[in-house]
Write an enzyme that holds these catalytic residues in place. Structure first.
Site, PDB file in Angstrom:
ATOM      1  CE  LYS A   1      28.364   6.258 -10.161  1.00 51.54           C
ATOM      2  NZ  LYS A   1      28.709   5.100  -9.294  1.00 51.54           N
TER       3      LYS A   1
ATOM      4  CE  LYS B   1      24.137   2.106  -3.799  1.00 51.75           C
ATOM      5  NZ  LYS B   1      25.252   1.164  -4.018  1.00 51.75           N
TER       6      LYS B   1
ATOM      7  CG  ASP C   1      23.738  -0.810  -6.355  1.00 52.87           C
ATOM      8  OD1 ASP C   1      23.692   0.429  -6.533  1.00 52.87           O
ATOM      9  OD2 ASP C   1      24.275  -1.330  -5.361  1.00 52.87           O
TER      10      ASP C   1
ATOM     11  NE  ARG D   1      29.456  -1.190 -13.699  1.00 50.80           N
ATOM     12  CZ  ARG D   1      30.090  -2.166 -13.043  1.00 50.80           C
ATOM     13  NH1 ARG D   1      30.391  -3.298 -13.670  1.00 50.80           N
ATOM     14  NH2 ARG D   1      30.433  -2.010 -11.786  1.00 50.80           N
TER      15      ARG D   1
END
Length: 490
Positions: free
Chosen positions: A257, A269, A341, A345
């Site tokens: 990642k 965030k 957020d 993935r």
């Protein structure tokens, strides 16, 4: 930094700093082993006055004992029957870290007769070097203290032909990963990460391919590009290939990642989400590139290894992906984005599909993917998932050898229910409960099910706020050693 040995008559040895390990047994006889630098009888009096008995982890430090030596540090190793190589590595590592600012060279003398193999010696050397690591790149005033350039092992008689070359190569891979993770996001951009990858390729003879946004569009990487389009910085899809000379017996893909900064997107965030630390959201890619550097130097035989990173930022602008958008990954599956957020993935979905299309025997991905794994396992252990028992067992063995702790988590198929979407093939997040598991289940949708696969979530292990074991505070480089060991075991 280099490793060296001094095997000849110790009376001819010269050095400024010596770390000397003693057992919790007859101290007087052990002190005879350093009579080449200090009077053992005089030293015994001082040790006795301090009530030092060689207990595990206890230390004594003496300055300017003799003209031949500036500093002597005695470290207790405990009882011989309880001797643990991990404890020795951590003890020596901590001492090296404490003395690193004072010496250009540190020498180490231990009861080598209790060390069983050259491997244990090289692991000790690895621990010492990684403990001494310092990163002063961004300090206005560089550290003017002495820089440790050499770690020397004394009197390794039974291991006189030992080589530390491979140890140094692995350490360089870990150190690169640490530097990448620690670099601020205005320094380590996707562009800079691609340059770092290209340098690895040039230095070690790897093939390199950098896909630009248009290339990724042509491959229909809609999930990856959905994340990337919120940033003014162009994404860089990195693909390095290491091919052994001669017949190839196995093809492997390592995927990391590569979010060089993660604001959370429109699911911004806030509060205690540590947005200021989201430079380390590329810890998985750092491990993969660190492994590429180490393996490029080691050059394992019979393997074709692909190192893949989908590098980008997760930012907010007028083009950024919205909560509720539906995107299509390069394998044709559609994804409802219910949380911007949970972007890692999405980038991995296309990276895994790309890796799968290379037809490897195995894929391992590493990612700072979920806070849930930190809640489950804390900051010392990374969780991993696998669809293949043999691969899982091989990773456990590599973990035990490398000292990087892994714990296998379940691919609980019933939890896929939480990823169902009413308008797309799936959502990118499930319910809060079992969040690290549903993240792994999501990733499992993006490669050929016949391929052996493992996912390692390093969200808790890629950074430490304080000195811990062989890791100085900051980036740990977690994952490099396990990946390299897993490859070496083949």
């Amino acid at each position: 930094m280099q490793f060296s040995t001094f095997q000849t008559n110790l009376d001819n040895w010269q050095g400024a700093s010596l770390i000397f390990g003693v057992l919790e047994e007859e101290i007087a006889s052990q002190l005879e082993n350093i009579k080449f630098v200090v009077d053992p009888k005089l030293l015994l009096k001082k040790v006795t006055q301090k009530k030092f008995k060689g207990e595990k982890g206890k230390t004594l430090s003496f300055e300017f004992l003799d003209q031949k030596l500036e500093t002597l540090i005695i470290v207790g190793l405990g009882k011989s029957k309880d001797l643990n190589k991990s404890d020795i590595e951590n003890s020596i590592g901590n001492l090296v870290r404490k003395t690193v600012d004072k010496n250009a060279k540190i020498s180490i003398l231990l009861p080598w007769e209790l060390i069983n193999s050259q491997l244990e010696i090289t692991k000790l050397a690895e621990s010492a070097r990684l403990s001494a690591y310092k990163d002063n790149r961004f300090n206005k005033k560089k550290d003017e203290k002495k820089v440790l350039k050499e770690i020397e092992f004394l009197n390794l008689k039974q291991f006189e032909n030992i080589s530390f070359e491979e140890t140094a190569q692995i350490c360089e891979g870990v150190e690169l990963a640490r530097k990448l993770v620690a670099a601020p996001p205005n320094s380590l951009t996707p562009q800079e990460m691609s340059l770092q990858a290209s340098k690895i390729a040039k230095d070690h003879g790897l093939e390199v391919k950098i896909l630009e946004a248009k290339d990724c569009e042509d491959l229909e990487m809609g999930a990856y590009l959905a994340v990337a389009k919120g940033s003014d910085l162009d994404p860089k899809f990195i693909h390095l290939t290491l091919k052994s000379e001669g017949p190839i017996k196995e093809k492997i893909a390592l995927v990391g990642k590569g979010l060089t900064f993660d604001s959370g997107g429109y699911n911004l965030k806030v509060g205690a989400s540590q947005i200021e630390m989201m430079k380390y959201d590329m810890g998985g890619s750092a491990a993969v590139l660190g492994a590429a550097k180490a393996l490029g130097a080691i050059k394992p035989k019979g393997l074709e290894i692909h190192f893949i990173v989908a590098a980008c930022e997760n930012m907010i602008n007028g083009s950024a992906v919205h909560p509720g958008d539906v995107v299509k990954a390069s394998n044709g599956k559609t994804i409802e984005i219910n949380n911007t957020d949970a972007e890692g993935r999405l980038t991995l979905a296309d990276a895994l599909t790309y890796a799968s299309n290379l037809n490897p025997d195995s894929i391992i991905d590493l990612a700072t993917l979920t806070g849930a794994i930190v809640v489950a396992l804390g900051n010392d252990v990374a969780g991993f998932w696998s669809n293949n028992d043999d691969l899982a067992n091989d990773l456990k063995a590599a973990s035990a050898q490398s000292g990087e702790k892994l714990w296998q988590m379940p691919l609980q198929k019933s939890y896929k229910e939480g990823l169902k979407s009413h308008i797309a093939d799936m959502k990118n997040t499930g319910p809060r409960a079992g969040g690290s598991i549903t993240a792994a289940l999501f990733l499992e949708e993006f490669f050929d099910s016949e391929i052996k696969w493992a996912h390692i979530d390093i969200a808790g292990t890629c950074w430490t706020d304080k000195n811990k074991g062989i890791n100085p505070s900051g980036a740990t480089g977690f994952g490099v050693k396990t990946l390299v060991q897993w490859i070496k075991n083949k």
